[in-house]
Design a protein around this motif. Structure first.
Motif, short mmCIF file in Angstrom:
data_model
loop_
_atom_site.label_atom_id
_atom_site.label_comp_id
_atom_site.label_asym_id
_atom_site.label_seq_id
_atom_site.Cartn_x
_atom_site.Cartn_y
_atom_site.Cartn_z
N TYR A 56 -1.28 2.69 -5.18
CA TYR A 56 -0.59 2.89 -6.44
C TYR A 56 0.36 1.72 -6.70
O TYR A 56 0.88 1.11 -5.79
N TYR A 57 0.54 1.40 -7.98
CA TYR A 57 1.33 0.25 -8.39
C TYR A 57 2.83 0.55 -8.49
O TYR A 57 3.65 -0.32 -8.25
N ALA A 58 3.19 1.74 -8.91
CA ALA A 58 4.59 2.07 -9.23
C ALA A 58 5.43 2.28 -7.97
O ALA A 58 4.95 2.15 -6.84
N GLY A 59 6.69 2.65 -8.17
CA GLY A 59 7.60 2.85 -7.07
C GLY A 59 7.45 4.19 -6.39
O GLY A 59 7.74 4.33 -5.20
N SER A 60 7.00 5.19 -7.12
CA SER A 60 6.77 6.51 -6.53
C SER A 60 5.67 7.20 -7.30
O SER A 60 5.38 6.87 -8.45
N THR A 61 5.06 8.14 -6.65
CA THR A 61 3.99 8.93 -7.26
C THR A 61 3.92 10.26 -6.54
O THR A 61 4.48 10.41 -5.45
N ASP A 62 3.27 11.21 -7.14
CA ASP A 62 3.09 12.49 -6.48
C ASP A 62 2.12 12.34 -5.31
O ASP A 62 1.11 11.64 -5.42
N TYR A 63 2.42 12.96 -4.19
CA TYR A 63 1.60 12.84 -2.99
C TYR A 63 0.22 13.48 -3.15
O TYR A 63 -0.70 13.14 -2.43
N TRP A 64 0.10 14.45 -4.05
CA TRP A 64 -1.14 15.22 -4.17
C TRP A 64 -1.99 14.81 -5.37
O TRP A 64 -3.19 14.61 -5.23
N ASN A 65 -1.40 14.71 -6.56
CA ASN A 65 -2.21 14.40 -7.75
C ASN A 65 -2.13 12.93 -8.16
O ASN A 65 -2.80 12.52 -9.09
N HIS A 66 -1.28 12.16 -7.49
CA HIS A 66 -1.18 10.71 -7.67
C HIS A 66 -0.76 10.32 -9.08
O HIS A 66 -1.16 9.28 -9.59
N GLU A 67 0.08 11.14 -9.68
CA GLU A 67 0.62 10.82 -10.99
C GLU A 67 1.99 10.18 -10.83
O GLU A 67 2.76 10.54 -9.96
N SER A 68 2.27 9.23 -11.71
CA SER A 68 3.56 8.54 -11.74
C SER A 68 4.11 8.59 -13.15
O SER A 68 3.36 8.73 -14.11
N LEU A 69 5.41 8.44 -13.26
CA LEU A 69 6.00 8.17 -14.57
C LEU A 69 5.62 6.74 -14.93
O LEU A 69 5.76 5.84 -14.12
N ILE A 102 -8.67 5.56 -10.07
CA ILE A 102 -9.35 6.63 -9.35
C ILE A 102 -8.83 7.94 -9.92
O ILE A 102 -7.64 8.26 -9.79
N PHE A 103 -9.70 8.70 -10.55
CA PHE A 103 -9.31 9.96 -11.16
C PHE A 103 -9.77 11.14 -10.31
O PHE A 103 -10.68 11.02 -9.49
N ASN A 104 -9.13 12.28 -10.50
CA ASN A 104 -9.55 13.56 -9.90
C ASN A 104 -9.51 13.54 -8.38
O ASN A 104 -10.34 14.14 -7.72
N ASN A 105 -8.54 12.86 -7.80
CA ASN A 105 -8.37 12.86 -6.36
C ASN A 105 -7.10 13.65 -6.05
O ASN A 105 -6.04 13.32 -6.55
N THR A 106 -7.23 14.67 -5.21
CA THR A 106 -6.06 15.48 -4.84
C THR A 106 -5.82 15.45 -3.33
O THR A 106 -5.14 16.31 -2.80
N GLU A 107 -6.36 14.46 -2.65
CA GLU A 107 -6.14 14.29 -1.22
C GLU A 107 -4.69 13.87 -0.99
O GLU A 107 -4.16 13.02 -1.71
N TYR A 108 -4.04 14.45 -0.01
CA TYR A 108 -2.67 14.09 0.32
C TYR A 108 -2.61 12.60 0.66
O TYR A 108 -3.44 12.09 1.40
N SER A 109 -1.66 11.87 0.10
CA SER A 109 -1.68 10.41 0.16
C SER A 109 -1.68 9.84 1.57
O SER A 109 -2.38 8.84 1.82
N THR A 110 -0.96 10.40 2.51
CA THR A 110 -0.95 9.85 3.86
C THR A 110 -2.34 9.92 4.48
O THR A 110 -2.82 8.95 5.07
N LYS A 111 -3.01 11.05 4.30
CA LYS A 111 -4.38 11.18 4.82
C LYS A 111 -5.33 10.27 4.04
O LYS A 111 -6.19 9.61 4.63
N LEU A 112 -5.19 10.24 2.73
CA LEU A 112 -6.03 9.39 1.89
C LEU A 112 -5.94 7.92 2.32
O LEU A 112 -6.96 7.25 2.51
N PHE A 113 -4.72 7.42 2.50
CA PHE A 113 -4.52 6.01 2.87
C PHE A 113 -4.99 5.75 4.30
O PHE A 113 -5.53 4.69 4.60
N THR A 114 -4.79 6.70 5.20
CA THR A 114 -5.27 6.55 6.58
C THR A 114 -6.79 6.47 6.61
O THR A 114 -7.36 5.59 7.26
N ASP A 115 -7.45 7.40 5.92
CA ASP A 115 -8.92 7.40 5.88
C ASP A 115 -9.45 6.11 5.28
O ASP A 115 -10.44 5.55 5.76
N GLU A 116 -8.79 5.62 4.23
CA GLU A 116 -9.21 4.37 3.59
C GLU A 116 -9.04 3.20 4.56
O GLU A 116 -9.91 2.32 4.64
#
Length: 199
Positions: A56-69, A102-116
């Motif tokens: 993600y590009y921004a400073g923070s995002t939701d860990y589950w739905n990956h949405e940011s302001l 990447i749309f429609n991904n609800t994987e928890y970010s720590t697991k998502l980034f580790t798997d990637e």
């Protein structure tokens, strides 16, 4: 964060560590938090020395739905789709693979980034075994998420998987809640490191 209304970020004339690693013959990849600017494509990771990027590009995002302001910016998709023209912040998806959202991904970010990261490491060892890999992996944890709660509308503290919250004993008392949530996030991060080291 870097947008038209907030023109900050790593200056384009600054040479990144990733660029130097490329010059030294490394393949380069970044997975996770960027937060060094995204006013234009020239500010994004694949233009700043990384052959591959997912995060993600921004400073923070939701860990589950990956949405940011997000604020109105230069891109047509992802975090910048359907933004307002008057500078009002909107919420949008801020998860990208290279330049593609990447749309429609609800994987928890720590697991998502580790798997990637594991996939990148394994793919690299199979396709470029003689070329060294520089992998930059700035996890989102232990940064707070950004979905508001009634008792603290600016951010949410409960941004860890429930099993980590349960083990950490996340109390509902205000004065200890933040420390317990941070413990839950750090525990998830510690488990991710163990998986990476085993790779």
């Amino acid at each position: 964060m870097c947008t038209r209304s907030s023109p900050s970020g790593l200056p384009l004339d600054e040479v990144t560590w990733a660029t130097k690693m490329q010059e030294a013959g490394y393949a380069t990849a970044a997975i996770g938090k960027w937060h060094l600017g995204f006013k234009s494509w020239a500010h994004t990771p694949t233009e700043r020395g990384f052959d591959y990027y997912m995060g993600y590009y921004a400073g923070s995002t939701d860990y589950w739905n990956h949405e940011s302001l997000c604020w109105p910016g230069s891109f047509k998709n992802g975090c910048f789709e359907n933004t307002t023209s008057d500078g009002e912040a909107v919420t949008g998806v801020d998860l990208h693979r290279n330049r593609e959202p990447i749309f429609n991904n609800t994987e928890y970010s720590t697991k998502l980034f580790t798997d990637e990261a594991i996939e990148v490491i394994n793919n690299h060892s199979q396709t470029q075994p003689d070329k060294p890999l520089f992998l930059y992996l700035p996890y989102q944890a232990v940064h707070v998420g950004n979905i508001p709660e009634p008792d603290h509308p600016s951010y949410a503290l409960d941004q860890a998987p429930q099993e980590y919250i349960d083990v950490g004993g996340l109390f509902r008392m205000q004065h200890v809640r933040a420390q317990c949530s941070q413990h839950s996030l750090a525990s998830q991060l510690s488990d991710a490191f163990k998986v990476l080291v085993a790779t």
